[in-house]
Design an enzyme around this catalytic site. Structure first.
Site, PDB file in Angstrom:
ATOM      1  N   CYS A 417      18.267 -10.057  96.202  1.00 55.59           N
ATOM      2  CA  CYS A 417      19.726  -9.931  96.128  1.00 55.59           C
ATOM      3  C   CYS A 417      20.207  -9.418  94.779  1.00 55.59           C
ATOM      4  O   CYS A 417      21.163  -8.629  94.709  1.00 55.59           O
ATOM      5  CB  CYS A 417      20.385 -11.264  96.456  1.00 55.59           C
ATOM      6  SG  CYS A 417      19.947 -12.608  95.322  1.00 55.59           S
ATOM      7  N   HIS A 461      22.185 -16.792  95.379  1.00 54.41           N
ATOM      8  CA  HIS A 461      22.506 -15.452  95.868  1.00 54.41           C
ATOM      9  C   HIS A 461      23.401 -14.748  94.854  1.00 54.41           C
ATOM     10  O   HIS A 461      24.113 -15.389  94.068  1.00 54.41           O
ATOM     11  CB  HIS A 461      23.223 -15.563  97.223  1.00 54.41           C
ATOM     12  CG  HIS A 461      23.335 -14.275  97.960  1.00 54.41           C
ATOM     13  ND1 HIS A 461      22.259 -13.487  98.279  1.00 54.41           N
ATOM     14  CD2 HIS A 461      24.432 -13.613  98.461  1.00 54.41           C
ATOM     15  CE1 HIS A 461      22.657 -12.427  98.942  1.00 54.41           C
ATOM     16  NE2 HIS A 461      23.981 -12.478  99.067  1.00 54.41           N
ATOM     17  N   ASP A 477      28.936  -7.556  99.866  1.00 51.37           N
ATOM     18  CA  ASP A 477      27.570  -8.074  99.735  1.00 51.37           C
ATOM     19  C   ASP A 477      26.587  -6.970 100.133  1.00 51.37           C
ATOM     20  O   ASP A 477      26.325  -6.754 101.322  1.00 51.37           O
ATOM     21  CB  ASP A 477      27.373  -9.306 100.621  1.00 51.37           C
ATOM     22  CG  ASP A 477      26.054 -10.014 100.325  1.00 51.37           C
ATOM     23  OD1 ASP A 477      25.218  -9.450  99.578  1.00 51.37           O
ATOM     24  OD2 ASP A 477      25.848 -11.131 100.839  1.00 51.37           O
TER      25      ASP A 477
END
Length: 673
Positions: A417, A461, A477
């Protein structure tokens, strides 16, 4: 000079060392190693004094030991006025007390110190195992105090039995004080040594940081909701904003970090909130992180004391989170808030900042898109489409060189991520669009038994936010463009076989053990809710439910009534014990035998001789004949023959019933025995 009566016998000395060891054992894992060696040396020296091989240390040696101790503490800790060095000072003072341990008064002082040392156990943890170990410490220390009464009291069974009775008598009062005594701040709420290692999301982000967190199953957040629960794709628990990039690492930067120029709203009402109600109301229980940032959904507000809201949409605590911390949160949907018309010049510069060199291929690509006059939304769409075309989500990405963004976007195309979020924000800034990296946790496991969301460290994250004029900051995202299952179903679903692959004992792959682990977390959650977080507010609410109104008269009655009942019970127990002690030990044991026989239907008649009673038992209950004859014979030898071994046999016959269980023809005959 100390009289011979005040000198410590060997048994008492060993009990003191046992109590010290139990109290210090957990601290040995937290304190510098030399403290454990210092305790062992002090115990060795005191035993040598007892054996007559050495003398107690004189003034010169004691001064030298004090100087060495202070030097050791100064070298071991950077900050003196913090909790951990103070615990170390208490432990070493407690240890050195052995060098002047001579009289019963010295033993009493040492054991009182042991209670304080065992209480410092809860500075690091307030979990159930630590609570059970704390009870063990109190049990052993109290037994050591009982052992100072005399040689007979120093026997392990005798001392531990006295300790159990004393603690049992103190338990009702302890519960009463816990519920009604005004709550003070816990010992672990004072500042600790901030040089110790931190856990969880850090104040900086470089490639590989979040990959390391994905290897940990430690709980970090437990979230319970008062009302609706956000769907999985909305569970973004934001904690930090990274706005400064040096070509390798993202940091919060000036004006973002509350301790580096960032603005924080500490008072309720200082920040303008929407008139309509919040979408979500929830309580977060956060594990110790030794950092001030807290985690919540977007647009949070909290009325918990010591919690403030930052200008960039986060929550922070005045002091670092040194232990579990509970805080209430309300979160609004962004569309209900009036977005600022534009960014200030300072905010725009901050969120467009890039190093002056490096990653030229990405810069050129974004410059070409900007020259085409594309909107921020179109640039973002093209970048996400590039991610979606050929990129791989993996927990084992290849190492990146100096031009990390270029290598990731056009060469390796494999990452976690932080790779996706960092490269996305870099590219958007290169296109002239304000953007920033947001770090925290995403998702969580729903625990239906206690109705809360469990977030672990592997849920860490990173995602991005970009600025739209007229709409404000909007979440994007990039990881969801490559692995949407990461957002919907969690890391295990997205990572597949890579998930916790390096774990020594993969509990998540063993269904039964995974359920047991979840059950244990539920127990810990309930423990924290009912015991650890029982603060002044919860106490007041409980007392109002119990008393209706918290007044001095009602509080006095609350204390007086249970206290009188407890004192009455203790008085009756003492009176009964005193009456029982008028009889010799053998007589008391035989009375217990008679009581047991009465429970199975053969009551002893007034004035009936033991032999006659045994014959009547044999007549009415033949299966108990041998047992009654054995008890009677042992009693007569102990009571009339003065045989101490017969008294031991009698006690054993009354304690164990293996023979009875083998010979009784009807199990109902054994009821009450």
């Amino acid at each position: 000079m100390v009289s011979s009566k005040e000198l410590l016998p060997r048994e008492s000395l060993l009990w003191i060392f046992a109590a010290q060891f139990v109290a210090l054992l957990p601290q040995f894992t937290q304190l510098p190693l030399w403290v454990a060696f210092a305790w062992a040396f002090a115990v060795y020296w005191r035993l040598e004094v007892f054996r007559g091989r050495r003398d107690l240390p004189g003034r010169t040696l004691r001064l030298a030991v004090i100087v060495l101790t202070i030097t050791g503490l100064a070298l071991s800790y950077r900050h003196w006025f913090a909790l951990e060095p103070m615990i170390a000072l208490l432990a070493i003072s407690f240890t050195l007390k052995n060098l002047e341990l001579v009289s019963r008064r010295d033993a009493f002082v040492s054991l009182l110190l042991a209670y304080f040392v065992s209480a410092t156990l809860f500075v690091q943890e307030q979990t159930i195992p630590y609570a059970l170990y704390g009870l063990l410490c109190v049990w052993v220390i109290t037994a050591a105090l009982a052992a100072q009464l005399g040689s007979s009291s120093a026997r392990p069974r005798r001392a531990l039995g006295i300790s159990v009775r004393l603690l049992a008598q103190a338990t009702p009062l302890m519960v009463l004080l816990f519920l009604a005594l005004p709550r003070l701040g816990p010992l672990w709420s004072v500042p600790q040594d901030t040089s110790a290692g931190r856990t969880g999301v850090s104040d900086s982000m470089a490639p590989g940081d979040f990959t390391e967190l994905s290897k940990s199953t430690k709980p970090t957040l437990r979230i319970s909701f008062d009302g609706p629960i956000p769907p999985p794709e909305q569970r973004y628990w934001r904690g930090l904003v990274y706005s400064e990039f040096d070509g390798r690492t993202w940091r919060q930067g000036f004006g973002v970090d509350p301790h580096n120029g960032g603005r924080v709203y500490w008072k309720t009402g200082e920040r303008l909130l929407p008139q309509m109600g919040p979408r979500y109301r929830y309580q977060v229980i956060q594990e110790a992180s030794r950092s001030p940032w807290l985690f919540a959904l977007a647009q949070p507000a909290s009325e918990t004391q010591g919690v403030g809201e930052t200008a960039d949409d986060r929550l922070v605590k005045r002091t670092p989170v040194y232990s579990r911390f509970a805080y209430e949160v309300r979160s609004w949907p962004r569309e209900t808030l009036q977005a600022p018309v534009s960014l200030s010049n300072a905010e725009r510069r901050l969120n467009l900042q890039l190093p002056s060199f490096g990653n030229n291929r990405t810069r050129e690509w974004m410059a070409s898109l900007r020259n085409q006059g594309l909107s921020a939304e179109s640039v973002s769409t093209q970048l996400l489409a590039h991610f979606n075309s050929a990129f791989t989500y993996t927990l084992k990405p290849p190492a990146l060189g100096a031009d990390s963004v270029d290598e990731f976007l056009f060469a390796s195309q494999q990452g976690f991520c932080e790779h996706f979020a960092g490269s996305y924000v870099f590219a958007m800034r290169a296109a002239g669009i304000p953007a920033r990296v947001v770090a925290g946790y995403q998702g969580g496991e729903w625990v239906s038994g206690e109705e809360y969301l469990l977030v672990r460290e592997y849920d860490a994250h990173a995602w991005a936010e970009i600025w739209f004029d007229g709409r404000g900051w909007q979440r994007v995202d990039p990881t969801a463009a490559v692995a949407p299952e990461r957002v919907r179903n969690g890391l295990e679903s997205a990572a597949g076989e890579e998930f916790l692959q390096e774990s020594f004992f993969p509990l998540h792959r063993i269904g039964v053990l995974s359920k047991l682990r979840l059950k244990w977390d539920m127990i810990n959650y309930r423990w924290y809710q009912t015991v650890v977080s029982f603060d002044a507010d919860r106490q007041q609410n409980y007392l109002r439910r119990l008393l209706g109104e918290v007044s001095p008269l009602r509080m006095a009655l609350l204390f007086a009534v249970p206290t009188l009942i407890i004192l009455l019970g203790i008085g009756l127990w003492i009176a009964r014990s005193a009456n029982g002690r008028k009889l010799p030990p053998a007589e008391r044991l035989y009375q217990r035998f008679c009581q047991r026989m009465a429970r199975v239907g053969v009551r002893r008649r007034p004035g009936e001789a033991p032999q006659d009673y045994a014959r009547r038992i044999a007549s009415e209950k033949p299966q108990l004949a041998d047992y009654a004859n054995a008890v009677t014979a042992a009693f007569e030898q102990a009571a009339y023959g003065g045989d101490s071994s017969a008294q031991k046999t009698l006690r054993k016959l009354l304690r164990w019933h293996f023979w009875l269980r083998r010979t009784a023809t009807d199990s109902r005959e054994l009821v009450g025995l």
